[in-house]
Write a protein that holds these residues in place. Structure first.
Motif, PDB file in Angstrom:
ATOM      1  N   ILE A 166      14.656  14.436  11.261  1.00 56.58           N
ATOM      2  CA  ILE A 166      14.297  15.761  10.768  1.00 56.58           C
ATOM      3  C   ILE A 166      13.777  16.591  11.942  1.00 56.58           C
ATOM      4  O   ILE A 166      12.842  16.184  12.632  1.00 56.58           O
ATOM      5  N   GLN A 167      14.432  17.738  12.152  1.00 57.66           N
ATOM      6  CA  GLN A 167      14.049  18.620  13.250  1.00 57.66           C
ATOM      7  C   GLN A 167      13.522  19.916  12.644  1.00 57.66           C
ATOM      8  O   GLN A 167      14.199  20.531  11.821  1.00 57.66           O
ATOM      9  N   ASN A 168      12.329  20.292  13.031  1.00 57.05           N
ATOM     10  CA  ASN A 168      11.765  21.556  12.566  1.00 57.05           C
ATOM     11  C   ASN A 168      12.184  22.648  13.560  1.00 57.05           C
ATOM     12  O   ASN A 168      11.616  22.767  14.644  1.00 57.05           O
ATOM     13  N   ALA A 169      13.192  23.430  13.163  1.00 53.20           N
ATOM     14  CA  ALA A 169      13.799  24.385  14.103  1.00 53.20           C
ATOM     15  C   ALA A 169      12.817  25.470  14.553  1.00 53.20           C
ATOM     16  O   ALA A 169      12.999  26.076  15.610  1.00 53.20           O
ATOM     17  N   SER A 170      11.765  25.712  13.760  1.00 48.28           N
ATOM     18  CA  SER A 170      10.815  26.751  14.169  1.00 48.28           C
ATOM     19  C   SER A 170       9.932  26.235  15.313  1.00 48.28           C
ATOM     20  O   SER A 170       9.425  27.017  16.118  1.00 48.28           O
ATOM     21  N   ILE A 171       9.757  24.932  15.409  1.00 46.36           N
ATOM     22  CA  ILE A 171       8.996  24.360  16.521  1.00 46.36           C
ATOM     23  C   ILE A 171       9.932  23.971  17.667  1.00 46.36           C
ATOM     24  O   ILE A 171       9.617  24.135  18.831  1.00 46.36           O
ATOM     25  N   ASP A 172      11.101  23.465  17.303  1.00 46.22           N
ATOM     26  CA  ASP A 172      12.045  22.967  18.311  1.00 46.22           C
ATOM     27  C   ASP A 172      13.450  23.479  18.020  1.00 46.22           C
ATOM     28  O   ASP A 172      14.222  22.837  17.305  1.00 46.22           O
ATOM     29  N   PRO A 173      13.798  24.637  18.556  1.00 46.52           N
ATOM     30  CA  PRO A 173      15.124  25.204  18.271  1.00 46.52           C
ATOM     31  C   PRO A 173      16.258  24.575  19.095  1.00 46.52           C
ATOM     32  O   PRO A 173      17.412  24.974  18.952  1.00 46.52           O
ATOM     33  N   TYR A 174      15.936  23.574  19.939  1.00 47.32           N
ATOM     34  CA  TYR A 174      16.937  22.957  20.824  1.00 47.32           C
ATOM     35  C   TYR A 174      18.129  22.423  20.030  1.00 47.32           C
ATOM     36  O   TYR A 174      17.964  21.764  19.017  1.00 47.32           O
ATOM     37  N   LYS A 175      19.340  22.702  20.515  1.00 43.47           N
ATOM     38  CA  LYS A 175      20.553  22.383  19.751  1.00 43.47           C
ATOM     39  C   LYS A 175      20.910  20.900  19.735  1.00 43.47           C
ATOM     40  O   LYS A 175      21.635  20.414  18.869  1.00 43.47           O
ATOM     41  N   GLY A 176      20.385  20.141  20.730  1.00 40.32           N
ATOM     42  CA  GLY A 176      20.692  18.704  20.764  1.00 40.32           C
ATOM     43  C   GLY A 176      21.764  18.375  21.777  1.00 40.32           C
ATOM     44  O   GLY A 176      22.646  19.179  22.045  1.00 40.32           O
ATOM     45  N   LYS A 177      21.680  17.175  22.344  1.00 45.18           N
ATOM     46  CA  LYS A 177      22.502  16.797  23.502  1.00 45.18           C
ATOM     47  C   LYS A 177      23.666  15.873  23.153  1.00 45.18           C
ATOM     48  O   LYS A 177      24.549  15.653  23.991  1.00 45.18           O
ATOM     49  N   CYS A 178      23.698  15.300  21.936  1.00 48.22           N
ATOM     50  CA  CYS A 178      24.735  14.304  21.647  1.00 48.22           C
ATOM     51  C   CYS A 178      26.095  14.978  21.447  1.00 48.22           C
ATOM     52  O   CYS A 178      26.224  15.879  20.622  1.00 48.22           O
ATOM     53  N   PRO A 179      27.122  14.544  22.192  1.00 47.31           N
ATOM     54  CA  PRO A 179      28.439  15.167  22.038  1.00 47.31           C
ATOM     55  C   PRO A 179      29.059  14.909  20.663  1.00 47.31           C
ATOM     56  O   PRO A 179      29.939  15.649  20.238  1.00 47.31           O
ATOM     57  N   TYR A 180      28.596  13.875  19.960  1.00 49.06           N
ATOM     58  CA  TYR A 180      29.152  13.558  18.642  1.00 49.06           C
ATOM     59  C   TYR A 180      28.352  14.184  17.497  1.00 49.06           C
ATOM     60  O   TYR A 180      28.902  14.612  16.498  1.00 49.06           O
ATOM     61  N   HIS A 181      27.005  14.164  17.636  1.00 49.77           N
ATOM     62  CA  HIS A 181      26.162  14.571  16.495  1.00 49.77           C
ATOM     63  C   HIS A 181      25.147  15.648  16.837  1.00 49.77           C
ATOM     64  O   HIS A 181      24.272  15.936  16.033  1.00 49.77           O
ATOM     65  N   LYS A 182      25.213  16.202  18.028  1.00 47.41           N
ATOM     66  CA  LYS A 182      24.223  17.180  18.472  1.00 47.41           C
ATOM     67  C   LYS A 182      22.797  16.637  18.349  1.00 47.41           C
ATOM     68  O   LYS A 182      22.313  15.991  19.262  1.00 47.41           O
ATOM     69  N   ASN A 183      22.125  16.869  17.187  1.00 40.83           N
ATOM     70  CA  ASN A 183      20.687  16.589  17.105  1.00 40.83           C
ATOM     71  C   ASN A 183      20.330  15.268  16.424  1.00 40.83           C
ATOM     72  O   ASN A 183      19.396  15.203  15.642  1.00 40.83           O
ATOM     73  N   CYS A 184      21.083  14.201  16.730  1.00 40.30           N
ATOM     74  CA  CYS A 184      20.659  12.870  16.277  1.00 40.30           C
ATOM     75  C   CYS A 184      19.488  12.421  17.177  1.00 40.30           C
ATOM     76  O   CYS A 184      19.047  13.165  18.054  1.00 40.30           O
ATOM     77  N   PHE A 185      18.977  11.199  16.948  1.00 37.65           N
ATOM     78  CA  PHE A 185      17.848  10.667  17.724  1.00 37.65           C
ATOM     79  C   PHE A 185      18.116  10.802  19.237  1.00 37.65           C
ATOM     80  O   PHE A 185      17.324  11.408  19.971  1.00 37.65           O
ATOM     81  N   GLU A 186      19.249  10.292  19.696  1.00 40.05           N
ATOM     82  CA  GLU A 186      19.593  10.397  21.117  1.00 40.05           C
ATOM     83  C   GLU A 186      19.740  11.852  21.555  1.00 40.05           C
ATOM     84  O   GLU A 186      19.319  12.234  22.650  1.00 40.05           O
ATOM     85  N   GLY A 187      20.329  12.670  20.677  1.00 38.39           N
ATOM     86  CA  GLY A 187      20.552  14.081  20.999  1.00 38.39           C
ATOM     87  C   GLY A 187      19.254  14.856  21.148  1.00 38.39           C
ATOM     88  O   GLY A 187      19.202  15.877  21.846  1.00 38.39           O
ATOM     89  N   LEU A 188      18.184  14.376  20.499  1.00 40.30           N
ATOM     90  CA  LEU A 188      16.900  15.081  20.544  1.00 40.30           C
ATOM     91  C   LEU A 188      15.905  14.462  21.531  1.00 40.30           C
ATOM     92  O   LEU A 188      15.036  15.162  22.040  1.00 40.30           O
TER      93      LEU A 188
END
Lengths: 296, 296
Positions: A166-188
């Motif tokens: 769960i990503q709270n976009a108002s605190i962390d608007p970062y799009k995420g780094k995972c090429p497959y899932h963007k904001n999964c655990f690794e992506g965040l």
């Protein structure tokens, strides 16, 4: 002639090779960068053949912990291959066969994280435990799982870094780094995600940087999910990002918050300092795990 | 005198008892509501002693799948107890010892979901598989896990219904039903959550009710997480909510969307219809699993 075991920790950026019997008897250890498969495999073979000669020892067997995804299915045509890795030059590479042929000894292998878990069970923080997980948080995020004393493979092997958080976009608007899932655990929460979000490497962030509260939250979310899935007896957190030792107490507190007393075990409720821990073997979990795997 | 096995599926609302050898040889099967521990245990003992006499058979052993949390640690003082259950009258109840004493045969037990998984492995949808999960979505949500051919216990046992999911509050403002975590998987997707959100029971919602799209989304999120954690060879979905057969194709499509081709296995990519499936034993997975457990 003394007998020794060979170990290889094959990472996406570096390779570690060792000849050892245990953590107190390491005869040789060498690190070099991962280049093409041909060049890298040649270097590995040289390391073992030259060291066997110069130390006048005999290798009994070889253990390998490798980046993946790996084909671990003995019935598959591509058993022992690195398969669909994003590292294009290594895609569909047979890692096992050329080493087995050149060294002419039995070769055992598993994922880098499963092998690190095996090392921690043999000589580290999970000594004597039959059910635990080893998570690495660094360039990527991955998990090794030991259940009933054995590493988990299943259909392929776990890829625990890719669960959704769960990503709270108002605190962390970062799009995420995972090429497959963007904001999964690794992506965040991986090292590259921290670096892209804050334009600084993880080790350059001050301990009071707001990035750490986010990092702690994501790790604690993931750990509470893993506790519900595996009911581990211990959780070991390794990898580059976890070199930040100040994270451990914060992760423990936040994980307890997420569990909210649901899991009624003293190991968690009153002993969390010994439940979520750094690797007992420091940064040698992987290579010593490869030695442990070779010894069976 | 013919030999048979005894089985008990102990649920929070009902108890199922059976005497059988396998799905084709069920000698007796009875369901009754779960009341106080004393009354319930007495009824169970009567079922077995009376049926042994009337059918002139001999019970070899007894298998039990029970609601929990359960103490599965043979070294614990409360081994075989139901521990911190929300059902107050059953808290700290020794389920095993009175049955063992009355029937004087070996008693084996595990969680209701692990036992259902054992049944599905012996005679159902997971026949021949060593690594799979069985999820029940009903009054509660729970998961049984078989790894390397054995049920997973670990520290206590998995509680997979309590992982956190992503909830889009603008689409689903429902606060969640879990007393511990509010909007965890169980809090969002169990039968009681559906009923409280829509003021209708799950089986009363039309197949085109918007509640099903939410339900499918939550289940697919959970399944993709479980695939990353366990790398199962198959996922079996049972329980009251999953009686809605129209959910299966939707869950399969949504799970593939969440995975986004990350897990490169034909079992998932081209064969998902046989990967996410209903129980092969229908609503008898639990009680037949108890028989399978008794047989070892």
């Amino acid at each position: 002639m003394n007998e020794y075991y060979g170990g290889i920790e094959a990472g996406g950026t570096k390779i570690v090779c060792s000849i050892a019997n245990d953590p107190k008897d390491i005869l040789a250890l060498e690190r070099f960068p991962t280049s093409t498969p041909e060049e890298t495999i040649k270097k590995i073979i040289s390391f073992f053949t030259e060291n066997q000669k110069s130390h006048n020892i005999k290798l009994v067997s070889l253990g390998i912990g490798s980046f993946g995804p790996l084909d671990l299915d003995p019935d598959s045509n591509t058993f022992g291959f690195i398969t669909s890795t994003p590292k294009k030059r290594w895609r569909n590479t047979n890692l096992i066969q050329p080493l087995q042929q050149a060294l002419n000894i039995p070769v055992f292998f598993d994922t880098d994280v499963n092998v690190a878990a095996i090392g921690e069970r043999e000589w580290g923080a999970a000594h004597g435990l039959d059910n635990f997980i080893y998570i690495t948080i660094g360039t990527g995020i991955g998990g090794g799982v030991i259940i009933n004393g054995k590493p988990v493979h299943g259909l392929i092997h776990p890829e625990m870094g890719h669960i959704r958080l769960i990503q709270n976009a108002s605190i962390d608007p970062y799009k995420g780094k995972c090429p497959y899932h963007k904001n999964c655990f690794e992506g965040l929460a991986s090292g590259p995600a921290i670096e892209e979000r804050w334009t600084k490497k993880a080790h350059e962030l001050e301990p009071n940087h707001p990035g750490w509260a986010l990092e702690v939250d994501y790790i604690a979310q993931a750990l509470s999910n893993f506790i519900y899935c595996f009911s581990p007896q211990k959780i070991i957190l390794g990898g580059g990002v976890m070199q930040q030792n100040h994270l451990f107490p914060l992760i423990r507190i936040k994980t307890l918050e997420y569990l909210n007393n649901y899991v009624q075990s003293e190991a968690i409720l009153t002993n969390i300092d010994h439940y979520i821990v750094p690797p007992g073997l420091g940064n040698l979990s992987g290579i010593l795990g490869a030695i442990a795997l070779a010894r069976n």
